[in-house]
Motif scaffolding. Structure first.
Motif, PDB file in Angstrom:
ATOM      1  N   HIS A  25       0.671  -1.119   0.206  1.00 27.87           N
ATOM      2  CA  HIS A  25      -0.119  -0.052   0.087  1.00 27.87           C
ATOM      3  C   HIS A  25       0.932   1.096  -0.061  1.00 27.87           C
ATOM      4  O   HIS A  25       2.001   1.347   0.632  1.00 27.87           O
ATOM      5  CB  HIS A  25      -0.923  -0.023   1.096  1.00 27.87           C
ATOM      6  CG  HIS A  25      -0.575   0.453   2.444  1.00 27.87           C
ATOM      7  ND1 HIS A  25      -0.060   1.559   3.008  1.00 27.87           N
ATOM      8  CD2 HIS A  25      -0.010  -0.630   3.556  1.00 27.87           C
ATOM      9  CE1 HIS A  25      -0.006   1.462   4.338  1.00 27.87           C
ATOM     10  NE2 HIS A  25       0.311   0.175   4.554  1.00 27.87           N
ATOM     11  N   ASP A  47       5.894   2.302   6.970  1.00 23.14           N
ATOM     12  CA  ASP A  47       4.511   2.191   6.739  1.00 23.14           C
ATOM     13  C   ASP A  47       3.993   2.925   5.812  1.00 23.14           C
ATOM     14  O   ASP A  47       3.165   3.889   6.134  1.00 23.14           O
ATOM     15  CB  ASP A  47       3.797   1.975   8.193  1.00 23.14           C
ATOM     16  CG  ASP A  47       2.511   1.553   7.820  1.00 23.14           C
ATOM     17  OD1 ASP A  47       1.902   1.060   6.914  1.00 23.14           O
ATOM     18  OD2 ASP A  47       1.534   1.819   8.868  1.00 23.14           O
ATOM     19  N   ASN A  48       4.123   2.969   4.508  1.00 22.72           N
ATOM     20  CA  ASN A  48       4.606   1.806   3.944  1.00 22.72           C
ATOM     21  C   ASN A  48       5.546   2.256   2.824  1.00 22.72           C
ATOM     22  O   ASN A  48       5.467   1.263   1.777  1.00 22.72           O
ATOM     23  CB  ASN A  48       3.676   0.834   3.536  1.00 22.72           C
ATOM     24  CG  ASN A  48       4.090  -0.556   3.006  1.00 22.72           C
ATOM     25  OD1 ASN A  48       5.324  -1.110   3.357  1.00 22.72           O
ATOM     26  ND2 ASN A  48       3.206  -1.040   2.039  1.00 22.72           N
ATOM     27  N   GLU A  80      -4.953   1.862   2.206  1.00 24.07           N
ATOM     28  CA  GLU A  80      -5.001   0.536   3.243  1.00 24.07           C
ATOM     29  C   GLU A  80      -5.405   1.037   4.773  1.00 24.07           C
ATOM     30  O   GLU A  80      -6.099   0.466   5.138  1.00 24.07           O
ATOM     31  CB  GLU A  80      -3.602  -0.105   3.145  1.00 24.07           C
ATOM     32  CG  GLU A  80      -3.321  -1.071   3.780  1.00 24.07           C
ATOM     33  CD  GLU A  80      -3.078  -0.919   5.445  1.00 24.07           C
ATOM     34  OE1 GLU A  80      -2.972  -1.972   6.339  1.00 24.07           O
ATOM     35  OE2 GLU A  80      -2.749   0.334   5.791  1.00 24.07           O
ATOM     36  N   GLU A  81      -4.941   2.211   4.999  1.00 26.65           N
ATOM     37  CA  GLU A  81      -5.042   2.686   6.546  1.00 26.65           C
ATOM     38  C   GLU A  81      -6.342   3.331   6.683  1.00 26.65           C
ATOM     39  O   GLU A  81      -6.660   3.315   7.980  1.00 26.65           O
ATOM     40  CB  GLU A  81      -4.268   3.948   6.460  1.00 26.65           C
ATOM     41  CG  GLU A  81      -2.464   3.360   6.307  1.00 26.65           C
ATOM     42  CD  GLU A  81      -2.135   2.834   7.304  1.00 26.65           C
ATOM     43  OE1 GLU A  81      -2.660   2.341   8.323  1.00 26.65           O
ATOM     44  OE2 GLU A  81      -0.650   2.664   7.304  1.00 26.65           O
ATOM     45  N   ASP A 108       3.960  -5.141   4.001  1.00 27.57           N
ATOM     46  CA  ASP A 108       3.556  -3.938   4.714  1.00 27.57           C
ATOM     47  C   ASP A 108       4.532  -3.579   5.899  1.00 27.57           C
ATOM     48  O   ASP A 108       4.584  -4.077   6.784  1.00 27.57           O
ATOM     49  CB  ASP A 108       2.280  -4.155   5.152  1.00 27.57           C
ATOM     50  CG  ASP A 108       1.529  -2.663   5.707  1.00 27.57           C
ATOM     51  OD1 ASP A 108       2.142  -1.876   5.690  1.00 27.57           O
ATOM     52  OD2 ASP A 108       0.374  -2.834   6.214  1.00 27.57           O
TER      53      ASP A 108
HETATM   54 ZN   LIG Z   1       0.814  -0.411   6.770  1.00 27.83          ZN
END
Ligand SMILES: [Zn+2]
Length: 256
Positions: A25, A47-48, A80-81, A108
């Protein structure tokens, strides 16, 4: 708000309709509440951005090697988050049929604390793709450490889960805790410090002291895993008892 998944692919020489998909992501948290230093930029370096840099390097390595028989797809997924939205969108609106999507290999967070003696995955989905990873890891001199707390739901918390729900064999790789320098004690201390001081905070920033040699080693494992699959007739499967098996079995006829 509109956001995008970014997709690249190297078409397979013999079975282009069959594809191995690497994902990472690209989103993070943006601009938010300031930390104690007044920093409001949530960089998301580990991240990430680390995972995305790995994705790009995998693509570069594949592009400079003999083209595999199956297609290899590289996808930076968004949001993604916000709840795996980009991968969920792809998995429910795929560019190519998921029935002949061989596997999803997700990352990730990359290893920034140097090489580890082991490798791991998020959760335990019960699938032969994990066995394939363990085998390739062994060839690279790495042992496998299962997720210590699968009940914490690690399998359901990154983008591979969106693929799994649709039946595509999928794993989220991460490096091990057993660091070459300092062993498990050092690895655990660094992981705890990251979670406490940086994870989802503005301090998740690039650090010139990182040792990225572990990430390079990890990526060569993921490269071999994907390349082996892309040059085989293997279809990884969910094991008996897996909640994702039924979804995959429905499309078995497409994989003859
Ligand atoms: Zn992540």
């Amino acid at each position: 708000m509109v956001s995008h998944n970014v997709v690249g692919e190297l078409p397979g020489t013999k079975h282009p309709a069959e594809r191995v998909i690497y994902t990472a992501h690209w989103d993070h948290l943006g601009v938010g509440l300031p930390d104690a230093k007044g920093d409001r930029i949530y960089n998301g370096a580990v991240d990430n951005a680390s995972g995305v840099s790995g994705l790009i390097e995998l693509a570069r390595a594949f592009a400079h090697s003999p083209r595999p028989q199956r297609t290899v797809q590289f996808m930076a997924v968004t949001a993604e988050e916000k709840g795996l939205l980009g991968s969920e969108y792809y998995a429910t609106n795929p560019l190519y049929p998921l029935a002949t999507t061989v596997a999803n290999i997700n990352t990730d967070g990359g290893a920034v604390n140097g090489p580890a003696k082991d490798i791991s995955v998020s959760g335990d989905g019960g699938l032969t793709l994990q066995d394939d990873l363990i085998k390739v890891g062994k060839q690279h001199g790495r042992y496998f450490t299962p997720d210590a707390r699968p009940e914490a739901g690690g399998f359901f918390r990154s983008d591979h889960f969106s693929f799994a729900k649709q039946g595509v064999p999928a794993i989220s790789f991460h490096s091990g805790m057993d660091l070459v320098n300092g062993g498990v004690a050092a690895g655990r201390a660094k992981a705890e410090a990251y979670t406490r001081d940086r994870y989802h905070q503005p301090a998740d920033e690039f650090d010139p002291n990182w040792d990225l040699s572990g990430m390079a080693q990890d990526l060569s494992i993921l490269y071999d895993l994907g390349e082996d699959l892309a040059n085989s007739r293997e279809w990884p499967t969910w094991k008996q008892g897996s909640e994702f098996k039924a979804a995959r079995d429905k499309t078995a006829a497409a994989r003859k």
